[in-house]
Write a protein that holds these residues in place. Structure first.
Motif, short mmCIF file in Angstrom:
data_model
loop_
_atom_site.label_atom_id
_atom_site.label_comp_id
_atom_site.label_asym_id
_atom_site.label_seq_id
_atom_site.Cartn_x
_atom_site.Cartn_y
_atom_site.Cartn_z
N GLN A 1 -7.40 1.14 6.93
CA GLN A 1 -7.63 1.05 8.36
C GLN A 1 -7.79 -0.41 8.74
O GLN A 1 -8.62 -1.12 8.15
N ASN A 2 -7.02 -0.86 9.69
CA ASN A 2 -7.10 -2.24 10.19
C ASN A 2 -7.01 -3.27 9.07
O ASN A 2 -7.74 -4.26 9.05
N GLY A 3 -6.15 -3.02 8.10
CA GLY A 3 -5.97 -3.96 7.00
C GLY A 3 -7.08 -3.95 5.98
O GLY A 3 -7.14 -4.81 5.11
N LEU B 1 -9.44 -1.49 3.16
CA LEU B 1 -9.37 -0.29 2.32
C LEU B 1 -10.74 0.39 2.32
O LEU B 1 -11.75 -0.26 2.05
N TRP B 2 -10.78 1.68 2.64
CA TRP B 2 -12.02 2.44 2.73
C TRP B 2 -11.97 3.66 1.82
O TRP B 2 -10.95 4.34 1.76
N LEU B 3 -13.07 3.94 1.15
CA LEU B 3 -13.20 5.13 0.32
C LEU B 3 -13.97 6.18 1.11
O LEU B 3 -15.10 5.95 1.53
N GLU B 4 -13.34 7.33 1.32
CA GLU B 4 -13.92 8.39 2.14
C GLU B 4 -14.35 9.56 1.25
O GLU B 4 -13.75 9.82 0.22
N LYS C 1 -16.49 0.53 1.79
CA LYS C 1 -15.39 -0.43 1.78
C LYS C 1 -15.01 -0.77 0.34
O LYS C 1 -15.87 -0.92 -0.52
N LEU C 2 -13.70 -0.87 0.11
CA LEU C 2 -13.19 -1.27 -1.19
C LEU C 2 -12.63 -2.69 -1.09
O LEU C 2 -12.04 -3.05 -0.07
N LEU C 3 -12.81 -3.46 -2.14
CA LEU C 3 -12.39 -4.85 -2.14
C LEU C 3 -11.15 -5.04 -3.00
O LEU C 3 -11.17 -4.75 -4.20
N MET C 4 -10.08 -5.49 -2.37
CA MET C 4 -8.84 -5.84 -3.07
C MET C 4 -8.23 -7.03 -2.35
O MET C 4 -8.60 -7.33 -1.21
N HIS C 5 -7.28 -7.69 -3.00
CA HIS C 5 -6.58 -8.79 -2.34
C HIS C 5 -5.74 -8.24 -1.19
O HIS C 5 -5.23 -7.12 -1.26
N LEU D 1 0.03 -1.49 -0.93
CA LEU D 1 -0.40 -0.09 -0.94
C LEU D 1 -0.14 0.58 0.40
O LEU D 1 0.24 1.75 0.46
N TRP D 2 -0.36 -0.17 1.48
CA TRP D 2 -0.13 0.39 2.81
C TRP D 2 1.33 0.80 2.96
O TRP D 2 1.63 1.88 3.48
#
Length: 153
Positions: A54-56, A58-61, A83-87, A94-95
């Motif tokens: 979402q909005n650039g 990455l979120w874990l639901e 929130k997930l942290l990636m480059h 991934l998007w």
């Protein structure tokens, strides 16, 4: 100083049964204090959880982290989005891949690596019922072969 081994907190066992795993990624996990303590105690569940972009970000639901038993009124909400942290480049790749029909981001396991909470994410495609049956039949055949080999030896 020797590096401490990864400590797995929880695994999504159903994921390998429900999905074809195409690629795996490692992402950092943003947590609150009581969530870290609950995770270290192993009180987490990945059942029905998924990742979303979402909005650039990455979120874990739907990941359930039980409230910390010694926590007070500042305890965390069990199923809050994390929130997930990636480059940024990895997130954008991934998007693009999740825009394809039938692909999803599924967490496989949560673990601690060098004291930091990490999530192993999988780019996955859902299995049909007949695929699941094929996997079960293959597993049963392998077990029978192993039993026969043990019996002869």
């Amino acid at each position: 100083m020797a590096r401490e081994p990864e400590k797995t907190v929880c695994q999504n066992r159903k994921a390998r049964h429900e999905y074809f795993i195409l690629e795996t990624y490692e992402a950092g996990l943003v947590l609150k204090g009581t969530e870290v303590k609950s995770l270290r105690a192993g009180k987490a569940n990945l059942k029905d959880s998924f990742a979303r972009i979402q909005n650039g970000e990455l979120w874990l639901e739907n990941m359930h982290v039980s409230p910390y038993e010694q926590g007070n009124r500042f305890n965390h909400e069990p199923k809050r989005p994390r929130k997930l942290l990636m480059h940024k480049s990895e997130i954008m790749r991934l998007w693009g891949k999740t825009r394809e029909k039938g692909l999803a981001l599924i967490p496989l396991r949560v673990y601690f690596k060098d004291g930091r909470a990490k999530v192993e994410l999988a780019l996955a495609k859902g299995k049909k019922l007949y695929d699941k049956r094929d996997d079960i039949a293959k597993r049963e055949a392998e077990r029978e072969i192993a039993r026969a080999a043990r019996g002869k030896a």
